[in-house]
Design a protein around this motif. Structure first.
Motif, PDB file in Angstrom:
ATOM      1  N   ALA A  71       7.734   4.218   7.952  1.00 15.70           N
ATOM      2  CA  ALA A  71       6.782   5.130   8.586  1.00 15.70           C
ATOM      3  C   ALA A  71       5.349   4.612   8.533  1.00 15.70           C
ATOM      4  O   ALA A  71       4.498   5.039   9.318  1.00 15.70           O
ATOM      5  N   THR A  72       5.083   3.660   7.615  1.00 19.76           N
ATOM      6  CA  THR A  72       3.739   3.092   7.511  1.00 19.76           C
ATOM      7  C   THR A  72       3.526   1.925   8.467  1.00 19.76           C
ATOM      8  O   THR A  72       2.432   1.359   8.514  1.00 19.76           O
ATOM      9  N   GLY A  73       4.578   1.533   9.197  1.00 17.47           N
ATOM     10  CA  GLY A  73       4.449   0.455  10.169  1.00 17.47           C
ATOM     11  C   GLY A  73       5.174  -0.821   9.798  1.00 17.47           C
ATOM     12  O   GLY A  73       5.175  -1.788  10.558  1.00 17.47           O
ATOM     13  N   SER A  74       5.818  -0.843   8.637  1.00 14.53           N
ATOM     14  CA  SER A  74       6.577  -2.020   8.221  1.00 14.53           C
ATOM     15  C   SER A  74       7.799  -2.183   9.119  1.00 14.53           C
ATOM     16  O   SER A  74       8.518  -1.215   9.389  1.00 14.53           O
TER      17      SER A  74
ATOM     18  N   ALA B 169       0.818  -1.215   0.000  1.00 19.89           N
ATOM     19  CA  ALA B 169       0.000   0.000   0.000  1.00 19.89           C
ATOM     20  C   ALA B 169       0.852   1.266   0.000  1.00 19.89           C
ATOM     21  O   ALA B 169       0.379   2.341  -0.373  1.00 19.89           O
ATOM     22  N   SER B 170       2.099   1.153   0.407  1.00 18.72           N
ATOM     23  CA  SER B 170       2.957   2.334   0.536  1.00 18.72           C
ATOM     24  C   SER B 170       3.858   2.579  -0.669  1.00 18.72           C
ATOM     25  O   SER B 170       4.448   3.646  -0.803  1.00 18.72           O
ATOM     26  N   LEU B 171       3.967   1.606  -1.572  1.00 14.07           N
ATOM     27  CA  LEU B 171       4.960   1.704  -2.640  1.00 14.07           C
ATOM     28  C   LEU B 171       4.650   2.828  -3.628  1.00 14.07           C
ATOM     29  O   LEU B 171       5.571   3.441  -4.189  1.00 14.07           O
ATOM     30  N   ALA B 172       3.377   3.127  -3.854  1.00 10.99           N
ATOM     31  CA  ALA B 172       3.032   4.210  -4.788  1.00 10.99           C
ATOM     32  C   ALA B 172       3.591   5.537  -4.305  1.00 10.99           C
ATOM     33  O   ALA B 172       4.094   6.343  -5.108  1.00 10.99           O
ATOM     34  N   ASP B 173       3.532   5.781  -3.007  1.00 12.90           N
ATOM     35  CA  ASP B 173       4.083   7.021  -2.460  1.00 12.90           C
ATOM     36  C   ASP B 173       5.601   7.045  -2.565  1.00 12.90           C
ATOM     37  O   ASP B 173       6.209   8.106  -2.803  1.00 12.90           O
ATOM     38  N   VAL B 174       6.211   5.886  -2.392  1.00 16.49           N
ATOM     39  CA  VAL B 174       7.668   5.792  -2.550  1.00 16.49           C
ATOM     40  C   VAL B 174       8.046   6.104  -3.999  1.00 16.49           C
ATOM     41  O   VAL B 174       9.029   6.813  -4.271  1.00 16.49           O
TER      42      VAL B 174
ATOM     43  N   ALA C 212       1.552  -7.036  14.137  1.00 20.43           N
ATOM     44  CA  ALA C 212       1.215  -5.797  14.844  1.00 20.43           C
ATOM     45  C   ALA C 212       0.293  -4.935  13.998  1.00 20.43           C
ATOM     46  O   ALA C 212      -0.713  -4.396  14.482  1.00 20.43           O
ATOM     47  N   GLY C 213       0.596  -4.813  12.721  1.00 23.13           N
ATOM     48  CA  GLY C 213      -0.238  -4.037  11.824  1.00 23.13           C
ATOM     49  C   GLY C 213      -1.584  -4.682  11.586  1.00 23.13           C
ATOM     50  O   GLY C 213      -2.611  -4.000  11.465  1.00 23.13           O
ATOM     51  N   THR C 214      -1.603  -6.013  11.531  1.00 24.20           N
ATOM     52  CA  THR C 214      -2.863  -6.735  11.330  1.00 24.20           C
ATOM     53  C   THR C 214      -3.807  -6.515  12.497  1.00 24.20           C
ATOM     54  O   THR C 214      -5.013  -6.302  12.314  1.00 24.20           O
ATOM     55  N   LEU C 215      -3.288  -6.543  13.713  1.00 23.92           N
ATOM     56  CA  LEU C 215      -4.124  -6.306  14.890  1.00 23.92           C
ATOM     57  C   LEU C 215      -4.680  -4.882  14.890  1.00 23.92           C
ATOM     58  O   LEU C 215      -5.855  -4.654  15.179  1.00 23.92           O
ATOM     59  N   LYS C 216      -3.840  -3.936  14.542  1.00 24.66           N
ATOM     60  CA  LYS C 216      -4.274  -2.534  14.561  1.00 24.66           C
ATOM     61  C   LYS C 216      -5.381  -2.279  13.547  1.00 24.66           C
ATOM     62  O   LYS C 216      -6.343  -1.553  13.835  1.00 24.66           O
TER      63      LYS C 216
END
Length: 446
Positions: free
Chosen positions: A352-355, A62-67, A286-290
């Motif tokens: 910064a996205t939680g990875s 989900a973050s690669l487009a911004d990168v 951690a990200g899945t729980l959030k």
């Protein structure tokens, strides 16, 4: 992430052709694009970035487009198209179809660490050593660097990592006054205590998870798979595999695991209510729980993976990065983007996205380690996960047909989760099939 959908069988069969299809030796691009086997200089990479060019990237990130947008801003003559062609199995199916056809594929694609050997063996990926990227070794942790190197070739620069940990519902453990387990014997005792306190509450849910099984075998010291060129060893009866099977069998025998399927609505509901009290998983959980259980914020914590006593040792579960496809006709620019994503500003944006990062300097940063995560009650979760990554046992190898191996797991081992056979007997059946399949693909298998 290490999870597989109902599409696994189709995906595995398609990916199985990677080992035999003649078209897998698809040619690269033309002169000046960086394709070939000769060493490429940094000057050549920079020169390519100053020319108009386009890259196509297939990824479910989900973050690669911004990168990509950030990279384009620094290199305005480069245009990057990031396409989500599917997640996991669907993605690999389309990628394999393009490889088999010898055209139509991306310049770069997300490939999980476990799938690298399968694609690398087919000569579908570019060895990044030719760009001098082996010099970046010290930028990353040893565990992730090991994962992207196959049979002398470097096929990705690590981006994220999935060190194993015990995610547990503190609210549930406190409610029943149960200590958080530090060993597998204590984990078994906690499972019994939870069931005694409330028959609807389980220590965990597992109806057959092949990725988790591989990770737990690795943490137990098992090294069932090894590859040296076309020579393979498959031994799910080694000491570590047996240690894992004997320990986990007790949970199955006493019906201490919930049969709820992972990623189902019931599974998320169990996590939210605390009826599923722990998760054995990589850092990505951690990200899945959030995102999946937001109402349980404050209830969950992270602890070290239980041990068998003695020295703390763990494994990884999940993780991946971008691999360059051999059929790419813009390999110089693709290499520059890979480096940007994993070792430069792009890695900061992804983190910064939680990875959970793979870069050594970040994992040694007190600022990163000391971050307090509000979802986990203000706990310094990064410190727990970084300690786990540092304790990963070395030497694990994936089979060069791991996608197939994961696909057939429940056909061979699944009956152990219903009590129809033992876990070790199921692993033995899995071994027999993996040996047979390997020989059919032309390997020498012991």
């Amino acid at each position: 992430m290490n999870r597989w959908s109902r599409q696994r069988r189709t995906t595995a069969l398609l990916l199985g052709t990677v080992l035999t299809a003649v078209s897998l030796s698809a040619c690269g691009g033309g002169p000046g694009d960086g394709s070939g086997t000769e060493t490429v200089s940094e000057a050549e990479i920079q020169k390519a970035l100053d020319k108009p060019s386009e890259l196509t990237v297939w990824s479910w990130s989900a973050s690669l487009a911004d990168v990509a947008k950030a990279f384009e801003k620094e290199h305005p003559k480069v245009k990057i198209s990031v396409r989500n062609v599917g997640t996991g199995p669907a993605h690999y199916t389309k990628l394999q179809n393009a490889i088999k056809a010898g055209k139509g594929g991306p310049d770069l694609a997300t490939v999980e660490y476990s799938a690298i050997p399968q694609f690398a063996l087919s000569k579908a990926l570019v060895d990044l050593n030719r760009f001098g990227f082996d010099s970046l070794k010290d930028e990353f942790t040893s565990a992730t660097w090991e994962a992207v190197n196959v049979d002398g070739g470097l096929y990705e620069l690590p981006l994220n990592s999935g060190p194993m940990a015990l995610f547990y519902n503190k609210k549930t453990f406190d409610k029943y006054d149960i200590e958080v387990p530090t060993t597998w014997d204590e984990y078994l005792d906690a499972a019994r205590a939870l069931q005694k306190a409330d028959p609807d509450t389980y220590i965990a849910a597992d109806n057959g998870n092949p990725g988790l099984t591989e990770s737990l075998i690795a943490a137990a010291g098992g090294r069932p798979f090894s590859a040296d060129g076309d020579k393979l060893t498959v031994n799910l009866q080694d000491a570590g595999s047996k240690r894992y099977a004997a320990s986990y069998q007790k949970l199955l025998d006493e019906k201490l695991l919930s049969p709820i399927a992972g990623w189902s609505n019931e599974w998320y509901q169990g996590l939210a209510k605390g009826n599923i009290a722990t998760l054995l998983s990589g850092a990505w959980m951690a990200g899945t729980l959030k995102s999946g259980v937001p109402d349980a914020a404050g209830d969950w914590r992270v602890a070290p993976l239980p041990t068998y006593g003695g020295e703390y040792a763990t494994s990884v579960n999940g993780g991946g990065s971008l691999a360059m496809m051999e059929q790419s006709d813009n390999q110089l620019v693709a290499a520059a983007f890979q480096r940007y994503v994993s070792a430069e500003k792009g890695a900061d944006l992804t983190q910064a996205t939680g990875s959970f990062p793979a870069r050594a300097k970040v994992l040694a940063s007190e600022k990163f380690l000391g971050e307090k995560d509000p979802y986990f009650g203000g706990q310094e979760v990064n410190r727990v996960l970084a300690d786990s990554l540092a304790a990963v046992r070395e030497g694990w190898q994936f089979l060069p047909y791991d996608v197939y191996a994961l696909n057939i797991f429940n056909d061979k081992v699944g009956k152990a989760y219903t009590g129809s056979t033992t876990l070790q007997e199921g692993l033995n059946l899995w071994q027999e099939d993996l040996i047979k399949y390997g020989k059919e693909q032309g390997f020498t298998v012991n």
